[in-house]
Structures are given as structure tokens and as C-alpha cells.
Scaffold this motif. Structure first.
Motif, PDB file in Angstrom:
ATOM      1  N   HIS A 162       0.794  -1.231   0.000  1.00 56.13           N
ATOM      2  CA  HIS A 162       0.000   0.000   0.000  1.00 56.13           C
ATOM      3  C   HIS A 162       0.828   1.283   0.000  1.00 56.13           C
ATOM      4  O   HIS A 162       0.309   2.333  -0.394  1.00 56.13           O
ATOM      5  CB  HIS A 162      -0.933   0.019   1.219  1.00 56.13           C
ATOM      6  CG  HIS A 162      -2.003  -1.025   1.180  1.00 56.13           C
ATOM      7  ND1 HIS A 162      -3.129  -0.916   0.390  1.00 56.13           N
ATOM      8  CD2 HIS A 162      -2.116  -2.208   1.838  1.00 56.13           C
ATOM      9  CE1 HIS A 162      -3.892  -1.975   0.560  1.00 56.13           C
ATOM     10  NE2 HIS A 162      -3.307  -2.779   1.440  1.00 56.13           N
ATOM     11  N   PRO A 216      -4.058   4.821   1.864  1.00 51.19           N
ATOM     12  CA  PRO A 216      -5.366   4.881   2.531  1.00 51.19           C
ATOM     13  C   PRO A 216      -5.205   5.075   4.039  1.00 51.19           C
ATOM     14  O   PRO A 216      -4.277   4.562   4.652  1.00 51.19           O
ATOM     15  CB  PRO A 216      -5.982   3.508   2.216  1.00 51.19           C
ATOM     16  CG  PRO A 216      -5.257   3.015   1.009  1.00 51.19           C
ATOM     17  CD  PRO A 216      -3.867   3.572   1.103  1.00 51.19           C
ATOM     18  N   GLU A 217      -6.131   5.833   4.612  1.00 52.80           N
ATOM     19  CA  GLU A 217      -6.038   6.112   6.048  1.00 52.80           C
ATOM     20  C   GLU A 217      -6.190   4.851   6.892  1.00 52.80           C
ATOM     21  O   GLU A 217      -5.546   4.721   7.935  1.00 52.80           O
ATOM     22  CB  GLU A 217      -7.116   7.137   6.435  1.00 52.80           C
ATOM     23  CG  GLU A 217      -6.874   8.520   5.853  1.00 52.80           C
ATOM     24  CD  GLU A 217      -7.870   9.534   6.380  1.00 52.80           C
ATOM     25  OE1 GLU A 217      -8.707   9.141   7.229  1.00 52.80           O
ATOM     26  OE2 GLU A 217      -7.815  10.700   5.955  1.00 52.80           O
ATOM     27  N   TRP A 218      -7.033   3.917   6.433  1.00 51.49           N
ATOM     28  CA  TRP A 218      -7.218   2.702   7.236  1.00 51.49           C
ATOM     29  C   TRP A 218      -5.937   1.874   7.293  1.00 51.49           C
ATOM     30  O   TRP A 218      -5.662   1.215   8.311  1.00 51.49           O
ATOM     31  CB  TRP A 218      -8.372   1.865   6.683  1.00 51.49           C
ATOM     32  CG  TRP A 218      -8.094   1.174   5.372  1.00 51.49           C
ATOM     33  CD1 TRP A 218      -8.340   1.654   4.134  1.00 51.49           C
ATOM     34  CD2 TRP A 218      -7.480  -0.101   5.195  1.00 51.49           C
ATOM     35  NE1 TRP A 218      -7.939   0.763   3.168  1.00 51.49           N
ATOM     36  CE2 TRP A 218      -7.417  -0.333   3.801  1.00 51.49           C
ATOM     37  CE3 TRP A 218      -6.995  -1.073   6.060  1.00 51.49           C
ATOM     38  CZ2 TRP A 218      -6.862  -1.497   3.282  1.00 51.49           C
ATOM     39  CZ3 TRP A 218      -6.456  -2.231   5.539  1.00 51.49           C
ATOM     40  CH2 TRP A 218      -6.396  -2.443   4.163  1.00 51.49           C
ATOM     41  N   VAL A 219      -5.153   1.928   6.203  1.00 48.41           N
ATOM     42  CA  VAL A 219      -3.883   1.208   6.187  1.00 48.41           C
ATOM     43  C   VAL A 219      -2.916   1.844   7.178  1.00 48.41           C
ATOM     44  O   VAL A 219      -2.256   1.139   7.960  1.00 48.41           O
ATOM     45  CB  VAL A 219      -3.280   1.191   4.769  1.00 48.41           C
ATOM     46  CG1 VAL A 219      -1.877   0.595   4.792  1.00 48.41           C
ATOM     47  CG2 VAL A 219      -4.170   0.390   3.836  1.00 48.41           C
ATOM     48  N   GLY A 242      -3.657   3.633   9.781  1.00 51.50           N
ATOM     49  CA  GLY A 242      -4.126   3.373  11.134  1.00 51.50           C
ATOM     50  C   GLY A 242      -3.793   1.960  11.592  1.00 51.50           C
ATOM     51  O   GLY A 242      -3.376   1.745  12.742  1.00 51.50           O
ATOM     52  N   ARG A 243      -3.997   0.994  10.689  1.00 52.08           N
ATOM     53  CA  ARG A 243      -3.683  -0.393  11.045  1.00 52.08           C
ATOM     54  C   ARG A 243      -2.189  -0.589  11.279  1.00 52.08           C
ATOM     55  O   ARG A 243      -1.778  -1.283  12.217  1.00 52.08           O
ATOM     56  CB  ARG A 243      -4.157  -1.317   9.911  1.00 52.08           C
ATOM     57  CG  ARG A 243      -3.817  -2.793  10.111  1.00 52.08           C
ATOM     58  CD  ARG A 243      -4.370  -3.311  11.408  1.00 52.08           C
ATOM     59  NE  ARG A 243      -4.026  -4.712  11.622  1.00 52.08           N
ATOM     60  CZ  ARG A 243      -4.027  -5.306  12.802  1.00 52.08           C
ATOM     61  NH1 ARG A 243      -4.352  -4.603  13.902  1.00 52.08           N
ATOM     62  NH2 ARG A 243      -3.708  -6.579  12.914  1.00 52.08           N
ATOM     63  N   GLN A 271      -0.070   1.681  12.316  1.00 54.05           N
ATOM     64  CA  GLN A 271       0.290   2.306  13.591  1.00 54.05           C
ATOM     65  C   GLN A 271      -0.129   1.424  14.764  1.00 54.05           C
ATOM     66  O   GLN A 271       0.589   1.313  15.765  1.00 54.05           O
ATOM     67  CB  GLN A 271      -0.360   3.683  13.703  1.00 54.05           C
ATOM     68  CG  GLN A 271       0.087   4.483  14.924  1.00 54.05           C
ATOM     69  CD  GLN A 271       1.581   4.733  14.942  1.00 54.05           C
ATOM     70  OE1 GLN A 271       2.145   5.265  13.989  1.00 54.05           O
ATOM     71  NE2 GLN A 271       2.227   4.345  16.034  1.00 54.05           N
ATOM     72  N   GLU A 272      -1.284   0.762  14.640  1.00 53.77           N
ATOM     73  CA  GLU A 272      -1.705  -0.170  15.682  1.00 53.77           C
ATOM     74  C   GLU A 272      -0.704  -1.322  15.823  1.00 53.77           C
ATOM     75  O   GLU A 272      -0.373  -1.743  16.944  1.00 53.77           O
ATOM     76  CB  GLU A 272      -3.088  -0.733  15.344  1.00 53.77           C
ATOM     77  CG  GLU A 272      -4.216   0.269  15.484  1.00 53.77           C
ATOM     78  CD  GLU A 272      -5.554  -0.345  15.102  1.00 53.77           C
ATOM     79  OE1 GLU A 272      -5.579  -1.561  14.794  1.00 53.77           O
ATOM     80  OE2 GLU A 272      -6.550   0.378  15.121  1.00 53.77           O
TER      81      GLU A 272
END
Length: 383
Positions: free
Chosen positions: A182, A269-272, A274-275, A277-278
Motif C-alpha cells: 500500500h 489509505p487512512e485505514w492502512v 491506522g492499522r 500504527q496499531e
């Protein structure tokens, strides 16, 4: 006297049955090397492992061809579960790290038993050096429970350590896959190098070798991944002779900054993000749990009290056994000392699990997987 022929016949029949069982179970004569070897090796695993991974605690690794400090294959398990494992264990007794560590305690217990037996024999029928057996029978129950509990607790630490580090390398693999698939190519290359370096920094910190072996090993791995300046900037966060948390924290900080820059550019993508960083946060938390095991032993008062009880039991054992065993007392005392001291030593050796677990093969595996994913993506998208 009339039973003597019967006993001789039973003994010969037992030997014949043993030979038949060996032929059926093991297929090969006992004198052949392959009948007892657990695995085909050209040299003992001890030497080869120490050359590949100098951060291992070599004093806790058996010098025979079997060790838990590498990843096992299906062939290893098949040989390990073979019926000949009992004979292999006896054959490699002198190569055992258990015996190597407890030999002086074992010899001291044997020498004490010999001294007590010699004194009792010299005193003759008076046997003033004999004690009643009932207190020792009761004490043996308490000591056996303590040894079992300590060994079980040590094994639970070993199991938890293996689970945690496997979870850590799994998160490294996951975040590497997300970065490769990504993030922009220029960023993903740097990101994958850093995430692989995080695995090596974790390994070096958990080994905790105070003689500088872990530091030297980490510097070697970082120099293989980065250019000299980048590797030295990470390596410079080591604390003294030990690696410490500094290199891993520096790598995780750099990774978080990269994610922040990508988020500002809007190229992923922001969800990528965020994931990812988690996953970085999870790596930090998992490493903290690993470090807790490395820096926190089983309560010392528990171990010390158990050792005092065990020493007192072994010191008094010859006085109890002499009235039953006579001149053979040293033999039976040494056998019991070998069992008790061996169980205690086996628990002590796995109490600090990261010194003997296969951390190097796990890090090599995750690095190979990340590089393979990067290669596959480059083949699919050459530009």
C-alpha cells in the motif's frame, strides 16, 4: 538352590526378548551410529549454532546433536518421538548441559555419602551415624512438590516467551506486507528495512549478553540492512555493553514518523496507516512483555528456600540409607542426588528463556518473508 535354574532361564529369556524387541523397533544394530543418532549431522549442533548465533547462552545448550535453539522440522519430530529416544538420552548423558552444570554439586553429594558410609563402617555394629527414616520420607514429599512447582513455573515462562516472540515476528511480517502493498515504492523500501531491523533489535535486546556479543551481532545485522550511517545512528542508542531498549525505540519512532509523512501526503489509505500504527504499538507492547520475562525472575526467596531444603535432605540422606543399604549407600545417594539436582537444574536453565530460544531462525524467517514479498511485488510492478 532349586530355583536357580529357573532364575537363569528367566534371565536368558528376558535377554532374548530384549534383543527381539530391539530388532523389531529399531531395525538397526545397537552398535551402528545411525541407530541412536536423532538426526544426521556432520558436527554437533552446539558448535555450529554458536558460530551462527554468538548471542546464545552456550552454557545452557547441550553439546549433543539435539537442541531447542533451532526450529524443528517434521524429520526432527519423527526422530525425537522414535522409541530409541530412551537409549539416545542415556548415550548423550555426558554431553548434557544439565550434567555439565550440576557436576560439582553432584560430586559433592557423592563424596559426602562416601565419607558418611566410611565412618559408619569404621564404627562397626554400633551404627551411631544412622537416623530414623520417617522424617525423610515426609520431607521427600515436600521437596518433590517444590521441585515440580519450580520446574513447571520455569516451563510456563519458556512457553510464554516463545509465544510472545512469535507474536512479535508475526506482527513484523504483517506490517511489512501492508507497507509493501500500500505504501509508495520509495517509502515501502525504507519501511521494510526498518521493520526488519526492529526484529533484530528486539532479539539483541532480549538476549541481553553483557559481554558485548549482542551489540556486535546487532551492528553486523544493521550493516547488512542499511548503509553505514543509518546503521550507526540506530546502533548508537545502545546502553553500555547491553543493547537495551534504545535501538528498538529509535526504529519504532522512525517508522511512526514515516507513517506521519505518508499521511500528510495522502499517498496511502487512512485505514492502512491506522492499522500499521496499531501494529507498531502492538510490537512495542509485546516487546515490553518479553522484557518483563527477561528482567523478572521467579521470586528469589522461593528458590533459595527450596535449595536449602534440598541441600539438607541430601546431607542427611546417607545417615538414613546406611541402615538399609550398608556399603552400597554412596551408590544410591548419588543416584538420588542425580535425579533431584537434575530436576532443579533443568528448571533453572529455562527460567531465562530468551537465552536459549531460536530467536535467530525466527528473525531470519521474517526477514526472508518480507524480502520475498518485496521481490514478488517488484516482479508484478517492474516500474
Amino acid at each position: 538352590a532349586g530355583c536357580r535354574p529357573l532364575l537363569v532361564g528367566l534371565s536368558l529369556a528376558s535377554l532374548a526378548l530384549l534383543a527381539f524387541s530391539w530388532k523389531k523397533c529399531y531395525k538397526e544394530p545397537w552398535w551402528q551410529e545411525s541407530a541412536l543418532l536423532p538426526r544426521e549431522v556432520s558436527e554437533p549442533a552446539f558448535g555450529s549454532l554458536h558460530q551462527v548465533d554468538p548471542t546464545l547462552a552456550t552454557e545452557f545448550i547441550s553439546t549433543g546433536p539435539v537442541t531447542i535453539s533451532r526450529l524443528w522440522t517434521s524429520e526432527d519430530w519423527a526422530r525425537h518421538q522414535h522409541p530409541a529416544r530412551l537409549f539416545r538420552s542415556i548415550r548423550y548423558t555426558l554431553l548434557s548441559s544439565i550434567l555439565r552444570h550440576m557436576k560439582w554439586n553432584f560430586l559433592a553429594a557423592t563424596a559426602w555419602a562416601i565419607a558418611v558410609t566410611a565412618a559408619s563402617l569404621a564404627l562397626g555394629p554400633q551404627q551411631v551415624l544412622t537416623w530414623p527414616s520417617l522424617p525423610f520420607e515426609l520431607a521427600s514429599v515436600f521437596i518433590s512438590l517444590q521441585l515440580v512447582f519450580r520446574t513447571q513455573t520455569s516451563y510456563e515462562r519458556l512457553s510464554e516467551a516463545r509465544t510472545l516472540f512469535g507474536d512479535l515476528t508475526g506482527k513484523v511480517n504483517s506490517i511489512g506486507r501492508l507497507a509493501i502493498s500500500h505504501l509508495p515504492k520509495a517509502v515501502s523500501n525504507k519501511f521494510t528495512h526498518l521493520i526488519v531491523a526492529a526484529a533484530w533489535c528486539s532479539m539483541a535486546a532480549l538476549r541481553g549478553a553483557s559481554n558485548g556479543r549482542a551489540r556486535d551481532f546487532l551492528l553486523l545485522k544493521l550493516s547488512e540492512i542499511f548503509c553505514a550511517s543509518d546503521g550507526q545512528s540506530i546502533f548508537g542508542h545502545c546502553s553500555g555493553d547491553e543493547v537495551g531498549h534504545g535501538p528498538l525505540n529509535a526504529v519504532l519512532l522512525e517508522l511512526s514518523c514515516l507513517l506521519g509523512d505518508v499521511g500528510k501526503d495522502g499517498t496511502a489509505p487512512e485505514w492502512v496507516l491506522g492499522r500499521m500504527q496499531e501494529l507498531l504499538d502492538d510490537i512495542s507492547v509485546t516487546f515490553g512483555r518479553c522484557d518483563r520475562l527477561r528482567t523478572t525472575p521467579i521470586p528469589l526467596s522461593f528458590g533459595h528456600h527450596g535449595h536449602r531444603c534440598l541441600v539438607g535432605f541430601l546431607l542427611g540422606l546417607p545417615f538414613v540409607l546406611f541402615q538399609v543399604c550398608g556399603a552400597a549407600t554412596p551408590f544410591f545417594c548419588s543416584a538420588l542426588a542425580f535425579m533431584a539436582l537434575g530436576i532443579d537444574e533443568s528448571g533453572a536453565q529455562i527460567e531465562q528463556p530468551f537465552c536459549i530460544l531460536p530467536l535467530l531462525p525466527l528473525c531470519n524467517a521474517v526477514q526472508a518473508e518480507v524480502e520475498a514479498m518485496q521481490k514478488m511485488l517488484n516482479e508484478r510492478q517492474p516500474n
